[in-house]
Write a protein that holds these residues in place. Structure first.
Motif, PDB file in Angstrom:
ATOM      1  N   LEU A  75      32.539  38.784  34.312  1.00 37.81           N
ATOM      2  CA  LEU A  75      32.514  37.705  33.191  1.00 37.81           C
ATOM      3  C   LEU A  75      31.727  38.444  32.131  1.00 37.81           C
ATOM      4  O   LEU A  75      30.587  38.845  32.274  1.00 37.81           O
ATOM      5  N   TYR A  76      32.382  38.425  31.214  1.00 34.09           N
ATOM      6  CA  TYR A  76      31.630  38.858  29.686  1.00 34.09           C
ATOM      7  C   TYR A  76      31.549  37.639  28.804  1.00 34.09           C
ATOM      8  O   TYR A  76      32.399  37.071  28.506  1.00 34.09           O
ATOM      9  N   ASP A  77      30.256  37.381  28.631  1.00 36.14           N
ATOM     10  CA  ASP A  77      29.949  36.132  27.870  1.00 36.14           C
ATOM     11  C   ASP A  77      29.664  36.522  26.208  1.00 36.14           C
ATOM     12  O   ASP A  77      29.453  35.568  25.473  1.00 36.14           O
ATOM     13  N   GLY A  78      29.909  37.639  25.866  1.00 38.97           N
ATOM     14  CA  GLY A  78      29.843  38.167  24.393  1.00 38.97           C
ATOM     15  C   GLY A  78      28.401  39.014  24.229  1.00 38.97           C
ATOM     16  O   GLY A  78      28.210  39.685  23.436  1.00 38.97           O
ATOM     17  N   LYS A  79      27.577  38.911  25.185  1.00 42.84           N
ATOM     18  CA  LYS A  79      26.365  39.778  25.288  1.00 42.84           C
ATOM     19  C   LYS A  79      26.004  40.433  26.723  1.00 42.84           C
ATOM     20  O   LYS A  79      25.963  41.421  26.499  1.00 42.84           O
ATOM     21  N   GLU A  80      26.342  39.819  27.870  1.00 42.83           N
ATOM     22  CA  GLU A  80      26.161  40.314  29.034  1.00 42.83           C
ATOM     23  C   GLU A  80      27.535  40.301  29.882  1.00 42.83           C
ATOM     24  O   GLU A  80      28.278  39.636  29.756  1.00 42.83           O
ATOM     25  N   ALA A  81      27.542  41.471  30.780  1.00 41.72           N
ATOM     26  CA  ALA A  81      28.662  41.221  31.715  1.00 41.72           C
ATOM     27  C   ALA A  81      28.230  40.975  33.166  1.00 41.72           C
ATOM     28  O   ALA A  81      27.090  41.672  33.705  1.00 41.72           O
ATOM     29  N   TYR A  82      28.745  39.758  33.563  1.00 41.37           N
ATOM     30  CA  TYR A  82      28.257  39.573  35.016  1.00 41.37           C
ATOM     31  C   TYR A  82      29.138  39.713  36.232  1.00 41.37           C
ATOM     32  O   TYR A  82      30.375  39.544  35.989  1.00 41.37           O
ATOM     33  N   THR A  83      28.820  40.608  37.189  1.00 40.13           N
ATOM     34  CA  THR A  83      29.924  40.846  38.482  1.00 40.13           C
ATOM     35  C   THR A  83      30.016  39.564  39.135  1.00 40.13           C
ATOM     36  O   THR A  83      29.027  38.852  39.228  1.00 40.13           O
ATOM     37  N   LEU A  84      31.265  39.435  39.558  1.00 40.39           N
ATOM     38  CA  LEU A  84      31.503  38.113  40.184  1.00 40.39           C
ATOM     39  C   LEU A  84      31.618  38.117  41.744  1.00 40.39           C
ATOM     40  O   LEU A  84      32.215  39.367  42.419  1.00 40.39           O
ATOM     41  N   SER A  85      30.984  37.485  42.521  1.00 48.36           N
ATOM     42  CA  SER A  85      31.125  37.614  44.049  1.00 48.36           C
ATOM     43  C   SER A  85      32.525  37.602  44.442  1.00 48.36           C
ATOM     44  O   SER A  85      32.961  38.167  45.519  1.00 48.36           O
ATOM     45  N   ASP A  86      33.311  36.611  43.780  1.00 48.52           N
ATOM     46  CA  ASP A  86      34.665  36.439  44.230  1.00 48.52           C
ATOM     47  C   ASP A  86      35.609  37.500  43.441  1.00 48.52           C
ATOM     48  O   ASP A  86      35.521  37.294  42.375  1.00 48.52           O
ATOM     49  N   GLN A  87      36.208  38.224  44.141  1.00 47.61           N
ATOM     50  CA  GLN A  87      37.042  39.255  43.353  1.00 47.61           C
ATOM     51  C   GLN A  87      38.515  38.949  43.639  1.00 47.61           C
ATOM     52  O   GLN A  87      39.113  39.815  43.167  1.00 47.61           O
ATOM     53  N   GLN A  88      39.054  37.932  44.141  1.00 41.88           N
ATOM     54  CA  GLN A  88      40.248  37.518  44.387  1.00 41.88           C
ATOM     55  C   GLN A  88      40.705  36.397  43.242  1.00 41.88           C
ATOM     56  O   GLN A  88      41.650  36.648  42.733  1.00 41.88           O
ATOM     57  N   THR A  89      40.029  35.507  43.176  1.00 40.29           N
ATOM     58  CA  THR A  89      40.331  34.275  42.167  1.00 40.29           C
ATOM     59  C   THR A  89      40.411  34.924  40.656  1.00 40.29           C
ATOM     60  O   THR A  89      41.255  34.168  40.172  1.00 40.29           O
ATOM     61  N   PRO A  90      39.476  35.710  40.192  1.00 41.24           N
ATOM     62  CA  PRO A  90      39.460  36.066  38.802  1.00 41.24           C
ATOM     63  C   PRO A  90      40.914  36.688  38.471  1.00 41.24           C
ATOM     64  O   PRO A  90      41.307  36.716  37.390  1.00 41.24           O
ATOM     65  N   GLU A  91      41.664  37.366  39.433  1.00 38.61           N
ATOM     66  CA  GLU A  91      43.053  38.100  38.949  1.00 38.61           C
ATOM     67  C   GLU A  91      43.860  37.109  38.210  1.00 38.61           C
ATOM     68  O   GLU A  91      44.374  37.294  36.849  1.00 38.61           O
ATOM     69  N   LYS A  92      43.880  35.524  38.559  1.00 39.17           N
ATOM     70  CA  LYS A  92      44.908  34.783  37.644  1.00 39.17           C
ATOM     71  C   LYS A  92      44.211  34.423  36.480  1.00 39.17           C
ATOM     72  O   LYS A  92      44.886  33.747  35.508  1.00 39.17           O
ATOM     73  N   PHE A  93      42.965  34.958  36.228  1.00 41.88           N
ATOM     74  CA  PHE A  93      42.297  34.448  34.847  1.00 41.88           C
ATOM     75  C   PHE A  93      42.241  35.631  34.167  1.00 41.88           C
ATOM     76  O   PHE A  93      41.542  35.513  33.031  1.00 41.88           O
ATOM     77  N   ALA A  94      42.561  36.786  34.560  1.00 40.73           N
ATOM     78  CA  ALA A  94      42.348  38.248  33.842  1.00 40.73           C
ATOM     79  C   ALA A  94      42.747  38.133  32.264  1.00 40.73           C
ATOM     80  O   ALA A  94      43.660  37.585  31.853  1.00 40.73           O
ATOM     81  N   GLY A  95      41.559  38.364  31.641  1.00 42.16           N
ATOM     82  CA  GLY A  95      41.985  38.354  30.075  1.00 42.16           C
ATOM     83  C   GLY A  95      41.835  37.160  29.358  1.00 42.16           C
ATOM     84  O   GLY A  95      41.898  37.084  28.220  1.00 42.16           O
ATOM     85  N   LYS A  96      41.384  35.976  30.177  1.00 42.51           N
ATOM     86  CA  LYS A  96      41.271  34.623  29.486  1.00 42.51           C
ATOM     87  C   LYS A  96      40.058  34.135  29.676  1.00 42.51           C
ATOM     88  O   LYS A  96      39.129  34.412  30.397  1.00 42.51           O
ATOM     89  N   LYS A  97      39.745  33.170  28.722  1.00 44.12           N
ATOM     90  CA  LYS A  97      38.306  32.755  28.656  1.00 44.12           C
ATOM     91  C   LYS A  97      38.291  31.490  29.770  1.00 44.12           C
ATOM     92  O   LYS A  97      39.202  30.847  29.983  1.00 44.12           O
ATOM     93  N   VAL A  98      37.076  31.685  30.450  1.00 39.65           N
ATOM     94  CA  VAL A  98      37.026  30.665  32.031  1.00 39.65           C
ATOM     95  C   VAL A  98      35.751  30.029  31.478  1.00 39.65           C
ATOM     96  O   VAL A  98      34.462  30.530  30.912  1.00 39.65           O
ATOM     97  N   ALA A  99      35.383  29.067  32.672  1.00 35.91           N
ATOM     98  CA  ALA A  99      34.058  28.742  32.742  1.00 35.91           C
ATOM     99  C   ALA A  99      33.739  28.662  34.288  1.00 35.91           C
ATOM    100  O   ALA A  99      34.638  28.555  35.233  1.00 35.91           O
ATOM    101  N   VAL A 100      32.703  29.521  34.552  1.00 33.97           N
ATOM    102  CA  VAL A 100      32.502  30.021  36.203  1.00 33.97           C
ATOM    103  C   VAL A 100      31.182  29.210  36.336  1.00 33.97           C
ATOM    104  O   VAL A 100      30.239  29.236  35.833  1.00 33.97           O
TER     105      VAL A 100
END
Length: 108
Positions: free
Chosen positions: A63-88
């Motif tokens: 997850l890139y918030d404009g300053k930092e990139a945070y690794t996500l523990s869940d590596q399956q769910t993010p695929e459907k949101f790839a390239g999109k703005k989300v709330a985690v």
């Protein structure tokens, strides 16, 4: 006795502060962590490039918030949101910059 009570209150406050938080940003990959796919361009869209970097190069969803990139523990769910703005929603491990994901939703 007062220092002991103060110490216990501080510990309780710090523990509560490390609870669940809401993070907003773009789902991208660790190779293009700043959501800039212009160098890799492994697809015609940011979504395609993100998924290709995950599949072909073993990158991880972040997850890139404009300053930092945070690794996500869940590596399956993010695929459907790839390239999109989300709330985690999740808990941040500041040492590893990893969010223990509870949920991911599309951001408005």
């Amino acid at each position: 006795m007062k220092p002991l009570i103060f110490s216990l209150l501080m510990i309780a406050t710090l523990a509560a502060a490390q609870g669940k938080q809401k993070f907003t940003g773009t789902i991208t990959d660790s190779m293009c962590a700043a959501a800039d796919h212009s160098r890799m361009r492994m697809g015609s869209t940011d979504r395609e490039c993100t998924i290709a970097c995950i599949d072909a190069h073993g990158a991880m969803y972040v997850l890139y918030d404009g300053k930092e990139a945070y690794t996500l523990s869940d590596q399956q769910t993010p695929e459907k949101f790839a390239g999109k703005k989300v709330a985690v929603t999740g808990t941040l491990d500041a040492r590893t910059m990893t969010i223990k994901v509870d949920s991911i939703t599309a951001a408005n």
